[in-house]
Design a protein around this motif. Structure first.
Motif, mmCIF file in Angstrom:
data_model
loop_
_atom_site.group_PDB
_atom_site.id
_atom_site.type_symbol
_atom_site.label_atom_id
_atom_site.label_comp_id
_atom_site.label_asym_id
_atom_site.label_seq_id
_atom_site.Cartn_x
_atom_site.Cartn_y
_atom_site.Cartn_z
ATOM 1 N N ARG A 172 2.704 -8.882 -4.591
ATOM 2 C CA ARG A 172 1.652 -8.127 -3.912
ATOM 3 C C ARG A 172 0.545 -9.054 -3.432
ATOM 4 O O ARG A 172 0.175 -10.004 -4.129
ATOM 5 C CB ARG A 172 1.066 -7.102 -4.877
ATOM 6 C CG ARG A 172 2.001 -5.963 -5.185
ATOM 7 C CD ARG A 172 1.308 -5.023 -6.124
ATOM 8 N NE ARG A 172 2.112 -3.861 -6.446
ATOM 9 C CZ ARG A 172 1.908 -2.670 -5.898
ATOM 10 N NH1 ARG A 172 0.969 -2.510 -4.994
ATOM 11 N NH2 ARG A 172 2.647 -1.642 -6.250
ATOM 12 N N LEU A 216 -5.687 8.645 -8.759
ATOM 13 C CA LEU A 216 -6.746 7.709 -9.110
ATOM 14 C C LEU A 216 -7.126 7.955 -10.568
ATOM 15 O O LEU A 216 -7.478 9.080 -10.937
ATOM 16 C CB LEU A 216 -7.961 7.913 -8.204
ATOM 17 C CG LEU A 216 -7.699 7.627 -6.727
ATOM 18 C CD1 LEU A 216 -8.849 8.135 -5.883
ATOM 19 C CD2 LEU A 216 -7.498 6.145 -6.502
ATOM 20 N N PRO A 247 -1.017 2.666 -3.661
ATOM 21 C CA PRO A 247 -2.323 3.328 -3.636
ATOM 22 C C PRO A 247 -2.633 4.135 -2.379
ATOM 23 O O PRO A 247 -3.419 5.051 -2.460
ATOM 24 C CB PRO A 247 -3.303 2.168 -3.786
ATOM 25 C CG PRO A 247 -2.535 0.940 -3.496
ATOM 26 C CD PRO A 247 -1.121 1.219 -3.852
ATOM 27 N N LEU A 248 -2.040 3.843 -1.249
ATOM 28 C CA LEU A 248 -2.404 4.627 -0.065
ATOM 29 C C LEU A 248 -1.501 5.829 0.161
ATOM 30 O O LEU A 248 -1.666 6.544 1.136
ATOM 31 C CB LEU A 248 -2.446 3.740 1.185
ATOM 32 C CG LEU A 248 -3.629 2.778 1.254
ATOM 33 C CD1 LEU A 248 -3.792 2.239 2.653
ATOM 34 C CD2 LEU A 248 -4.923 3.405 0.796
ATOM 35 N N PHE A 290 0.062 -4.458 -10.504
ATOM 36 C CA PHE A 290 -0.372 -3.112 -10.114
ATOM 37 C C PHE A 290 0.827 -2.174 -10.060
ATOM 38 O O PHE A 290 1.900 -2.545 -9.604
ATOM 39 C CB PHE A 290 -1.033 -3.189 -8.740
ATOM 40 C CG PHE A 290 -1.777 -1.957 -8.353
ATOM 41 C CD1 PHE A 290 -3.103 -1.811 -8.700
ATOM 42 C CD2 PHE A 290 -1.161 -0.942 -7.640
ATOM 43 C CE1 PHE A 290 -3.804 -0.674 -8.338
ATOM 44 C CE2 PHE A 290 -1.855 0.192 -7.289
ATOM 45 C CZ PHE A 290 -3.181 0.321 -7.639
ATOM 46 N N MET A 326 0.809 -1.213 0.000
ATOM 47 C CA MET A 326 0.000 0.000 0.000
ATOM 48 C C MET A 326 0.848 1.272 0.000
ATOM 49 O O MET A 326 0.440 2.282 -0.548
ATOM 50 C CB MET A 326 -0.911 0.013 1.232
ATOM 51 C CG MET A 326 -2.003 -1.024 1.180
ATOM 52 S SD MET A 326 -3.223 -0.536 -0.043
ATOM 53 C CE MET A 326 -3.643 -2.104 -0.744
ATOM 54 N N PHE A 385 -0.926 9.452 -4.697
ATOM 55 C CA PHE A 385 -1.311 8.454 -5.695
ATOM 56 C C PHE A 385 -2.481 8.993 -6.508
ATOM 57 O O PHE A 385 -3.456 9.508 -5.950
ATOM 58 C CB PHE A 385 -1.722 7.161 -4.983
ATOM 59 C CG PHE A 385 -2.143 6.070 -5.919
ATOM 60 C CD1 PHE A 385 -1.205 5.306 -6.589
ATOM 61 C CD2 PHE A 385 -3.487 5.799 -6.137
ATOM 62 C CE1 PHE A 385 -1.594 4.297 -7.444
ATOM 63 C CE2 PHE A 385 -3.880 4.793 -6.997
ATOM 64 C CZ PHE A 385 -2.928 4.040 -7.652
ATOM 65 N N LEU A 437 -2.471 -7.662 -1.780
ATOM 66 C CA LEU A 437 -3.802 -7.029 -1.752
ATOM 67 C C LEU A 437 -4.226 -6.504 -3.116
ATOM 68 O O LEU A 437 -5.405 -6.517 -3.443
ATOM 69 C CB LEU A 437 -3.823 -5.877 -0.747
ATOM 70 C CG LEU A 437 -3.725 -6.304 0.703
ATOM 71 C CD1 LEU A 437 -3.746 -5.082 1.607
ATOM 72 C CD2 LEU A 437 -4.871 -7.221 1.070
ATOM 73 N N THR A 438 -3.294 -6.027 -3.878
ATOM 74 C CA THR A 438 -3.643 -5.540 -5.210
ATOM 75 C C THR A 438 -3.220 -6.584 -6.236
ATOM 76 O O THR A 438 -2.544 -7.549 -5.888
ATOM 77 C CB THR A 438 -2.925 -4.212 -5.492
ATOM 78 O OG1 THR A 438 -1.552 -4.382 -5.170
ATOM 79 C CG2 THR A 438 -3.485 -3.101 -4.666
ATOM 80 N N VAL A 439 -3.622 -6.385 -7.472
ATOM 81 C CA VAL A 439 -3.246 -7.345 -8.513
ATOM 82 C C VAL A 439 -1.732 -7.309 -8.708
ATOM 83 O O VAL A 439 -1.096 -6.303 -8.430
ATOM 84 C CB VAL A 439 -3.970 -7.055 -9.840
ATOM 85 C CG1 VAL A 439 -5.400 -7.500 -9.761
ATOM 86 C CG2 VAL A 439 -3.887 -5.601 -10.203
ATOM 87 N N SER A 457 -9.703 7.082 -12.257
ATOM 88 C CA SER A 457 -11.078 7.518 -12.484
ATOM 89 C C SER A 457 -11.248 9.003 -12.201
ATOM 90 O O SER A 457 -12.023 9.687 -12.859
ATOM 91 C CB SER A 457 -12.027 6.737 -11.584
ATOM 92 O OG SER A 457 -11.789 5.372 -11.689
#
Ligand code: SF4
Lengths: 180, 339
Positions: free
Chosen positions: B143, B161, B154-155, B150, B129, B159, B145-147, B163
């Motif tokens: 990893r 996003l 992300p935390l 990746f 993270m 980072f 938790l993520t693919v 979207s």
């Protein structure tokens, strides 16, 4: 399948055949988050979707006709959903239950959530809501049953699918699917 | 295994714990904070593993359970790594916190795995993270938790996003960015601040102002104030369990009366509120006549409130008297008790 994908079944046979199929949907619940609780509520005695011929908790994807994806699909989980869908035998149907499964829902900007289960598998009925009420799932099941009743097995086996239905956004159920 | 001398009744206080740790680690202990019942000790990076070992092996501390661990983005100052330890013998919990070396570019923190096996996956998650590397850890990748493929951490506050790049955040960027009156507070940008404010924020600010007009100070006479105060204390009393228990047996009648009271109060409130806004509007427009009318209406509402409050106080007194006379509310002398 031989002739099945080339010849349309005679209308009475098709009617009886589809009528039988639509009332024996073995359902595989892919519960991923909060929406799964609503799915479970729909399967228990108050809402009881067995009265619509949906039999919950199939032993595995190979025994199931209907996949209900209820909840938040993450990128990490997506391969598993894809794989279990591939394990199901044709003809198979998918209901995307809840905003998360439809489009990512509240996690539309998340780094790890797949923005809709339709990115990996074809969906037949979208049930919107966060979470949708169990009644909405019943509505979705009935919409799916309309589709199955009017479905041409020839098209289905040849890989032609009807466009997906979104509850609350499409034409009334009575008209749905009658054109094909 | 070390002897566990510590017991719940002999648990060290935070001060004693800090003293002990300072004794063992020297300058390794930077400072400590006791906030909200959470005892946090800041540890220098070099002493990190030694601190964990001391916490586990000191018989008086005996922190034998690795509870939790995570990273914290300290913005410009880099990253913190936080480990929470628990002692099953004393019931104490301690938070160890360290500032990772390497700043924002390549944060590293020595691994605790050699002391606590349970730290293994926690450190993997933190790497996943925050991108904090843990020298001494068997292997933080792949990893979990993520693919697997990746990219990014992300935390981290910076980072991006994907979207959000395609569609701006539709709401207010940060909850703190509006003051009580709905004005957007301007402050300097820091790492990881959400973009904005957008046009929509201003519109929402205006709406918030309209929806929550500043409350007028209530104009109550001294006498009225007194009455209200008694009524309030009576209300408080009715919230306490004793009175409530008695009230259960009082039956529907009382309840209905209360509900009626509430309705009257609500109506009174409304009557009061409407003329106040009217007053504001008319003041601006310099219309004296309607202002007087509004003031009158406000006074009327005020009067009604006062009678209301008096009635409530009286009722509370009655109730108190009734409670004193019949201490057992469910007793056989209560005519409605068994109903
Ligand atoms: S749509 Fe709402 S209720 Fe359903 S899984 Fe997502 S967040 Fe939970």
């Amino acid at each position: 399948m031989g002739l099945m994908d080339q010849v349309e079944l005679p209308q009475p046979v098709k009617y009886v055949f589809n009528w039988g199929r639509k009332y024996s949907l073995w359902c595989f619940n892919f519960g991923l988050a909060c929406c799964a609780i609503e799915f479970i509520a729909a399967s228990t005695s108050r809402h009881d979707f067995i009265r619509h011929g949906v039999i919950p908790f199939a032993h595995g994807p190979r025994q199931a006709d209907l996949l209900v994806v209820s909840g938040t699909l993450t990128d990490k989980m997506a391969p598993a959903v894809k794989r279990l869908y591939e394990e199901m035998a044709e003809p198979k149907y998918v209901i995307s239950f809840g905003s998360c499964a439809n489009c990512g829902g509240p996690y539309w900007d998340s780094y790890s959530v797949t923005k809709g289960v339709d990115q990996i598998i074809p969906v037949d009925v979208y049930v919107p809501g966060c979470p949708p009420r169990p009644e909405a799932l019943l509505d979705g099941i009935i919409a799916l049953q309309h589709r199955i009743q009017n479905e041409s097995l020839k098209d289905r086996i040849a890989g032609r699918r009807l466009d997906p239905v979104t509850l609350g956004a499409d034409a009334p159920l009575a008209l749905e699917g009658s054109s094909s | 295994m070390t002897d566990v001398l510590a017991r719940r009744d002999r648990a060290l206080t935070p001060e004693e714990t800090e003293e002990l740790l300072r004794d063992r680690l020297g300058d390794g202990v930077q400072r400590s904070v006791l906030e909200f019942g959470v005892f946090t000790v800041w540890i220098a990076q070099e002493a990190w593993v030694a601190a964990a070992r001391a916490c586990r092996d000191e018989p008086l501390l005996a922190y034998d359970l690795f509870d939790n661990a995570f990273g914290v983005d300290a913005r410009e100052e880099g990253f913190d790594y936080v480990a929470i330890l628990y002692s099953t013998s004393t019931g104490n919990r301690i938070v160890l916190r360290t500032r990772c070396e390497g700043g924002r570019e390549a944060p590293v923190c020595p691994s605790m795995v050699e002391v606590y096996r349970g730290a293994d996956w926690m450190e993997r998650e933190t790497w996943d993270m925050f991108g904090i590397d843990f020298p001494g850890h068997p292997s933080v990748s792949p990893r979990i938790l993520t693919v697997e493929n990746f990219e990014g951490w992300p935390l981290r506050k910076d980072f991006h996003l994907a979207s959000r790049a395609a569609k701006p955040w539709p709401g207010v960027a940060e909850p703190k960015e509006m003051d009580d009156e709905g004005n957007i507070i301007e402050r300097e940008k820091r790492i990881g601040d959400a973009p904005g404010p957008y046009e929509l924020d201003k519109v929402m600010g205006e709406q918030a102002k309209l929806a929550n007009p500043l409350p007028e100070p209530p104009a109550v006479t001294e006498e009225g104030e007194e009455v209200t105060a008694t009524a309030q204390s009576a209300d408080l009393a009715s919230d306490s369990g004793k009175v409530l228990a008695g009230e259960q047996e009082r039956g529907l009648e009382e309840e209905q009366k209360l509900r009626h009271d509430a309705d009257v109060e609500l109506a009174g409130d409304e009557a009061e509120r409407e003329p106040t806004t009217g007053e504001q509007a008319s003041d601006e427009a310099n219309q004296g006549g309607s202002a007087i009318a509004a003031a009158e209406a406000a006074k009327k509402a005020d009067d009604r409130r006062r009678t209301q409050a008096e009635a409530r106080a009286k009722k509370a007194a009655e109730r108190a008297a009734a409670d004193e006379s019949g201490d057992d509310p469910a007793g056989p002398d209560d005519p409605e008790g068994d109903a």
